[in-house]
Design an enzyme around this catalytic site. Structure first.
Site, PDB file in Angstrom:
ATOM      1  N   ASP A  31     -68.287-104.375 -69.868  1.00  0.00           N
ATOM      2  CA  ASP A  31     -69.754-103.916 -69.414  1.00  0.00           C
ATOM      3  C   ASP A  31     -69.423-103.321 -67.841  1.00  0.00           C
ATOM      4  O   ASP A  31     -68.423-103.152 -67.467  1.00  0.00           O
ATOM      5  CB  ASP A  31     -70.434-105.183 -69.174  1.00  0.00           C
ATOM      6  CG  ASP A  31     -71.649-105.165 -68.435  1.00  0.00           C
ATOM      7  OD1 ASP A  31     -72.502-104.517 -68.713  1.00  0.00           O
ATOM      8  OD2 ASP A  31     -71.997-105.874 -67.499  1.00  0.00           O
ATOM      9  N   ASP A  88     -72.316-102.687 -65.098  1.00  0.00           N
ATOM     10  CA  ASP A  88     -72.767-103.247 -63.734  1.00  0.00           C
ATOM     11  C   ASP A  88     -72.276-104.655 -63.628  1.00  0.00           C
ATOM     12  O   ASP A  88     -72.494-105.216 -64.515  1.00  0.00           O
ATOM     13  CB  ASP A  88     -74.305-103.206 -63.931  1.00  0.00           C
ATOM     14  CG  ASP A  88     -74.613-101.858 -63.726  1.00  0.00           C
ATOM     15  OD1 ASP A  88     -74.581-101.105 -62.607  1.00  0.00           O
ATOM     16  OD2 ASP A  88     -75.390-101.394 -64.945  1.00  0.00           O
ATOM     17  N   LYS A 116     -74.874-103.923 -78.139  1.00  0.00           N
ATOM     18  CA  LYS A 116     -73.563-104.022 -77.800  1.00  0.00           C
ATOM     19  C   LYS A 116     -72.696-104.641 -78.608  1.00  0.00           C
ATOM     20  O   LYS A 116     -71.628-103.879 -79.195  1.00  0.00           O
ATOM     21  CB  LYS A 116     -73.313-105.054 -76.598  1.00  0.00           C
ATOM     22  CG  LYS A 116     -74.223-104.501 -75.125  1.00  0.00           C
ATOM     23  CD  LYS A 116     -73.716-105.121 -73.953  1.00  0.00           C
ATOM     24  CE  LYS A 116     -74.110-104.657 -72.699  1.00  0.00           C
ATOM     25  NZ  LYS A 116     -73.812-105.156 -71.552  1.00  0.00           N
ATOM     26  N   ASP A 159     -70.498-110.131 -67.811  1.00  0.00           N
ATOM     27  CA  ASP A 159     -71.075-111.057 -66.777  1.00  0.00           C
ATOM     28  C   ASP A 159     -72.399-111.654 -67.083  1.00  0.00           C
ATOM     29  O   ASP A 159     -72.656-112.369 -66.206  1.00  0.00           O
ATOM     30  CB  ASP A 159     -71.196-110.086 -65.545  1.00  0.00           C
ATOM     31  CG  ASP A 159     -72.356-108.985 -65.343  1.00  0.00           C
ATOM     32  OD1 ASP A 159     -73.515-109.391 -65.010  1.00  0.00           O
ATOM     33  OD2 ASP A 159     -72.238-107.927 -66.337  1.00  0.00           O
ATOM     34  N   SER A 160     -73.051-111.172 -68.089  1.00  0.00           N
ATOM     35  CA  SER A 160     -74.494-111.688 -68.359  1.00  0.00           C
ATOM     36  C   SER A 160     -74.632-112.103 -69.778  1.00  0.00           C
ATOM     37  O   SER A 160     -73.809-111.754 -70.729  1.00  0.00           O
ATOM     38  CB  SER A 160     -75.478-110.856 -67.774  1.00  0.00           C
ATOM     39  OG  SER A 160     -75.292-109.844 -68.574  1.00  0.00           O
ATOM     40  N   ASN A 175     -76.573-110.708 -72.276  1.00  0.00           N
ATOM     41  CA  ASN A 175     -76.403-109.565 -73.163  1.00  0.00           C
ATOM     42  C   ASN A 175     -75.034-109.039 -73.311  1.00  0.00           C
ATOM     43  O   ASN A 175     -74.983-108.375 -74.281  1.00  0.00           O
ATOM     44  CB  ASN A 175     -77.223-108.631 -72.533  1.00  0.00           C
ATOM     45  CG  ASN A 175     -76.807-107.461 -71.463  1.00  0.00           C
ATOM     46  OD1 ASN A 175     -75.853-107.762 -70.919  1.00  0.00           O
ATOM     47  ND2 ASN A 175     -77.588-106.793 -70.886  1.00  0.00           N
TER      48      ASN A 175
END
Length: 267
Positions: A13, A15, A190, A212-213, A215
């Site tokens: 990922d 961001d 993704k 990190d999240s 999604n």
């Protein structure tokens, strides 16, 4: 890892995983370390971004920092803009583009879903940008809309539109407490692009994934070695994936460098 010349591929990922918006100078130093790691890998190491951001936006951050790093591939706009590096440029994958074009997804369909939801629930979805890319429409859902989120999925059924919902990560520049709501074509995203990229490799390759999240979770289920970075959201951490000791690209490098060291120790 198995074998001294094992190929590997990294799905990362962007961001708040690759790029640390809080400490960009640290990211710059880590990208320089990443370049050295790629050159040191005993087999072929492919590195790519799988991100909800646009390809241009990610590249602008890297180039704006004075770096010429170019990944081997990018799956941008939440897996709806897939490009591979060819002759020093990122070139759109034609087969993936054809899949998007025949999905039935349209901005008009998304606008109708959003309007119906807002009228029924009295909750406004906030567009994340003034103009959406061709195959992704991103909104913010305010905290009070959490209990109504599944209504969006119901409204999208049968329209060629998939809905991706997850809690925002403020480290990526999103508003605290809000939710990301992304509308994309059915059969993309993704996780789907990871499966597609892996299927197109010409030899056996071990895969790493970093996010990190929320999604990123489906993507991480599709790789051999899934990881969350230390600054991942609590929502994401509840999924049970291993977590790096450091945040963002520093954590990614720790895992990859550790894997390289173990491979070099293999007799």
């Amino acid at each position: 890892m198995s074998g001294r010349a094992q190929d590997a591929i990294v799905f990362c990922d962007f961001d708040a995983t690759f790029w640390d918006h809080r400490e960009p100078d640290r990211t710059v130093a880590d990208i320089e370390r990443l370049d050295l790691l790629i050159k040191a890998w005993p087999g072929r190491l492919l590195f790519g971004w799988v991100t909800g951001s646009s390809v241009a936006g990610a590249l602008d951050l890297v180039r704006g920092a004075g770096l010429d790093f170019l990944p081997d591939f990018v799956s941008g706009d939440l897996g709806t803009d897939l490009r591979f590096r060819e002759a020093g440029a990122l070139v759109a994958d034609r087969q993936w583009r054809h899949r998007l074009g025949t999905s039935g997804f349209t901005h008009r369909s998304v606008a109708e879903i959003v309007a119906t939801f807002e009228a029924a629930r009295g909750i406004r979805l906030v567009p994340q940008q003034p103009e959406f890319p061709a195959f992704k429409c991103g909104y913010y859902l305010p905290p009070e809309g959490a209990d109504a989120a599944n209504h969006l999925v119901e409204l999208a059924a049968g329209k060629g539109v998939a809905v991706n919902l997850n809690r925002c990560n403020p480290d990526a520049g999103d508003p605290p407490g809000f939710f990301d709501v992304d509308f994309v074509p059915v059969g993309t995203g993704k996780a789907e692009t990871v499966t597609y990229v892996l299927a197109g490799l010409d030899r056996a390759t071990e895969s790493f994934g970093f996010g990190d999240s929320g999604n990123d979770l489906a993507m991480l289920h599709n790789v051999d070695f899934p990881w969350l970075v230390a600054n991942a959201t609590e929502e994401a951490k509840r999924a049970g994936f291993p977590v790096t000791h450091r945040s963002c690209l520093g954590g990614v490098l720790d895992v990859l460098e550790g894997s390289l060291a173990r491979e070099e120790e293999t007799p």
